[in-house]
Design a protein around this motif. Sequence first.
Motif, PDB file in Angstrom:
ATOM      1  N   GLY A  22       0.791  -1.222   0.000  1.00  0.00           N
ATOM      2  CA  GLY A  22       0.000   0.000   0.000  1.00  0.00           C
ATOM      3  C   GLY A  22       0.827   1.277   0.000  1.00  0.00           C
ATOM      4  O   GLY A  22       0.531   2.221  -0.741  1.00  0.00           O
ATOM      5  N   ILE A  23       1.872   1.322   0.815  1.00  0.00           N
ATOM      6  CA  ILE A  23       2.719   2.521   0.864  1.00  0.00           C
ATOM      7  C   ILE A  23       3.451   2.691  -0.461  1.00  0.00           C
ATOM      8  O   ILE A  23       3.521   3.786  -1.013  1.00  0.00           O
ATOM      9  N   ALA A  24       3.984   1.598  -1.000  1.00  0.00           N
ATOM     10  CA  ALA A  24       4.668   1.652  -2.297  1.00  0.00           C
ATOM     11  C   ALA A  24       3.714   2.155  -3.375  1.00  0.00           C
ATOM     12  O   ALA A  24       4.096   2.948  -4.242  1.00  0.00           O
ATOM     13  N   ALA A  25       2.469   1.700  -3.324  1.00  0.00           N
ATOM     14  CA  ALA A  25       1.469   2.132  -4.310  1.00  0.00           C
ATOM     15  C   ALA A  25       1.211   3.631  -4.212  1.00  0.00           C
ATOM     16  O   ALA A  25       1.102   4.315  -5.240  1.00  0.00           O
ATOM     17  N   ARG A  26       1.131   4.159  -3.001  1.00  0.00           N
ATOM     18  CA  ARG A  26       0.927   5.612  -2.843  1.00  0.00           C
ATOM     19  C   ARG A  26       2.098   6.396  -3.430  1.00  0.00           C
ATOM     20  O   ARG A  26       1.912   7.416  -4.092  1.00  0.00           O
ATOM     21  N   LYS A  27       3.305   5.909  -3.214  1.00  0.00           N
ATOM     22  CA  LYS A  27       4.488   6.588  -3.758  1.00  0.00           C
ATOM     23  C   LYS A  27       4.502   6.484  -5.287  1.00  0.00           C
ATOM     24  O   LYS A  27       4.794   7.459  -5.978  1.00  0.00           O
ATOM     25  N   ALA A  28       4.185   5.303  -5.817  1.00  0.00           N
ATOM     26  CA  ALA A  28       4.144   5.123  -7.271  1.00  0.00           C
ATOM     27  C   ALA A  28       3.098   6.049  -7.893  1.00  0.00           C
ATOM     28  O   ALA A  28       3.332   6.643  -8.951  1.00  0.00           O
ATOM     29  N   ASP A  29       1.968   6.190  -7.226  1.00  0.00           N
ATOM     30  CA  ASP A  29       0.908   7.067  -7.734  1.00  0.00           C
ATOM     31  C   ASP A  29       1.376   8.522  -7.762  1.00  0.00           C
ATOM     32  O   ASP A  29       1.126   9.241  -8.731  1.00  0.00           O
ATOM     33  N   LEU A  30       2.068   8.962  -6.717  1.00  0.00           N
ATOM     34  CA  LEU A  30       2.603  10.332  -6.700  1.00  0.00           C
ATOM     35  C   LEU A  30       3.593  10.549  -7.846  1.00  0.00           C
ATOM     36  O   LEU A  30       3.551  11.576  -8.532  1.00  0.00           O
ATOM     37  N   LEU A  31       4.472   9.576  -8.060  1.00  0.00           N
ATOM     38  CA  LEU A  31       5.434   9.685  -9.164  1.00  0.00           C
ATOM     39  C   LEU A  31       4.700   9.758 -10.502  1.00  0.00           C
ATOM     40  O   LEU A  31       5.034  10.580 -11.364  1.00  0.00           O
ATOM     41  N   HIS A  32       3.691   8.919 -10.664  1.00  0.00           N
ATOM     42  CA  HIS A  32       2.905   8.921 -11.908  1.00  0.00           C
ATOM     43  C   HIS A  32       2.204  10.273 -12.099  1.00  0.00           C
ATOM     44  O   HIS A  32       2.215  10.826 -13.205  1.00  0.00           O
ATOM     45  N   GLN A  33       1.596  10.798 -11.041  1.00  0.00           N
ATOM     46  CA  GLN A  33       0.910  12.092 -11.128  1.00  0.00           C
ATOM     47  C   GLN A  33       1.873  13.205 -11.538  1.00  0.00           C
ATOM     48  O   GLN A  33       1.477  14.163 -12.201  1.00  0.00           O
ATOM     49  N   ALA A  34       3.137  13.069 -11.139  1.00  0.00           N
ATOM     50  CA  ALA A  34       4.147  14.076 -11.484  1.00  0.00           C
ATOM     51  C   ALA A  34       4.736  13.842 -12.874  1.00  0.00           C
ATOM     52  O   ALA A  34       5.658  14.550 -13.289  1.00  0.00           O
ATOM     53  N   GLY A  35       4.230  12.835 -13.583  1.00  0.00           N
ATOM     54  CA  GLY A  35       4.647  12.622 -14.967  1.00  0.00           C
ATOM     55  C   GLY A  35       5.797  11.663 -15.178  1.00  0.00           C
ATOM     56  O   GLY A  35       6.292  11.522 -16.297  1.00  0.00           O
ATOM     57  N   ALA A  36       6.252  11.001 -14.129  1.00  0.00           N
ATOM     58  CA  ALA A  36       7.377  10.063 -14.252  1.00  0.00           C
ATOM     59  C   ALA A  36       6.958   8.798 -14.993  1.00  0.00           C
ATOM     60  O   ALA A  36       5.780   8.433 -15.022  1.00  0.00           O
ATOM     61  N   ARG A  37       7.943   8.130 -15.577  1.00  0.00           N
ATOM     62  CA  ARG A  37       7.763   6.774 -16.103  1.00  0.00           C
ATOM     63  C   ARG A  37       8.137   5.841 -14.956  1.00  0.00           C
ATOM     64  O   ARG A  37       9.303   5.756 -14.581  1.00  0.00           O
ATOM     65  N   TYR A  73      17.901   4.677 -13.529  1.00  0.00           N
ATOM     66  CA  TYR A  73      16.806   5.449 -12.943  1.00  0.00           C
ATOM     67  C   TYR A  73      17.257   6.827 -12.463  1.00  0.00           C
ATOM     68  O   TYR A  73      18.392   7.041 -12.077  1.00  0.00           O
ATOM     69  N   PHE A  74      16.309   7.738 -12.463  1.00  0.00           N
ATOM     70  CA  PHE A  74      16.505   9.130 -12.092  1.00  0.00           C
ATOM     71  C   PHE A  74      16.213   9.355 -10.608  1.00  0.00           C
ATOM     72  O   PHE A  74      16.740  10.260  -9.990  1.00  0.00           O
ATOM     73  N   LEU A  75      15.331   8.494 -10.047  1.00  0.00           N
ATOM     74  CA  LEU A  75      14.893   8.626  -8.661  1.00  0.00           C
ATOM     75  C   LEU A  75      14.437   7.256  -8.181  1.00  0.00           C
ATOM     76  O   LEU A  75      13.883   6.480  -8.968  1.00  0.00           O
ATOM     77  N   VAL A  76      14.679   6.966  -6.892  1.00  0.00           N
ATOM     78  CA  VAL A  76      14.392   5.646  -6.323  1.00  0.00           C
ATOM     79  C   VAL A  76      13.570   5.786  -5.052  1.00  0.00           C
ATOM     80  O   VAL A  76      13.859   6.652  -4.221  1.00  0.00           O
ATOM     81  N   ILE A  77      12.584   4.903  -4.912  1.00  0.00           N
ATOM     82  CA  ILE A  77      11.843   4.785  -3.657  1.00  0.00           C
ATOM     83  C   ILE A  77      11.939   3.337  -3.204  1.00  0.00           C
ATOM     84  O   ILE A  77      11.544   2.421  -3.938  1.00  0.00           O
ATOM     85  N   ALA A  78      12.478   3.129  -2.019  1.00  0.00           N
ATOM     86  CA  ALA A  78      12.562   1.795  -1.425  1.00  0.00           C
ATOM     87  C   ALA A  78      11.413   1.656  -0.436  1.00  0.00           C
ATOM     88  O   ALA A  78      11.345   2.391   0.544  1.00  0.00           O
ATOM     89  N   ALA A  79      10.529   0.718  -0.722  1.00  0.00           N
ATOM     90  CA  ALA A  79       9.352   0.540   0.127  1.00  0.00           C
ATOM     91  C   ALA A  79       9.104  -0.944   0.380  1.00  0.00           C
ATOM     92  O   ALA A  79       7.984  -1.429   0.264  1.00  0.00           O
ATOM     93  N   THR A  80      10.168  -1.658   0.713  1.00  0.00           N
ATOM     94  CA  THR A  80      10.013  -3.074   1.030  1.00  0.00           C
ATOM     95  C   THR A  80       9.876  -3.225   2.539  1.00  0.00           C
ATOM     96  O   THR A  80      10.170  -2.300   3.299  1.00  0.00           O
TER      97      THR A  80
END
Length: 171
Positions: A22-37, A73-80
């Motif tokens: 769930g937390i990883a999904a929230r971060k992925a959604d924020l990245l997507h909203q900001a236009g990231a691949r 990658y340009f930016l990394v989120i670790a959410a394991t």
Amino acid sequence: MKYLPIFYEITDKPCVVIGAGGIAARKADLLHQAGARVSVISPELGEEMLRFHQQDKIVWLPRNFEAGDLTDYFLVIAATSDKLVNEQIAAEALELKIPCNVVDNPDLCSFIMPSIINRDPVQIAVSTGGASPVLARLIRTNLESCTPSAYGKLTKLVEKYRDQVKSTFPR
């Protein structure tokens, strides 16, 4: 001031989230909203992340994180949920000079994620420097209640006339 508050341009940049809960999904959604691949590395996907994959919001790499995964990658989120894996991700990102956020571990982060009020294009970010995310959310909620959603529309309207106003009023 421990952190420099900045807004980072990631439109069309490759970003990766390692983890799929769930937390990883929230971060992925924020990245997507900001236009990231957005790519997600995880052997399995949680329900929300699976929906993002079906909607083509993310590219799923169905496996565990491996050394060398971060090079493109340009930016990394670790959410394991694995502390050791998160430490490996942070170390590799640091070595490669890639901005890295390790969820719930500010000591491993090169940046932290604020609590956000989004009135696109107006954004307000609230942070406690990782000391108390709950307090940051409380402050965000208070600010949200006094920040009309129409501010986004107003900003877009003002933007249309920005050059004209600047030329008429140089100061």
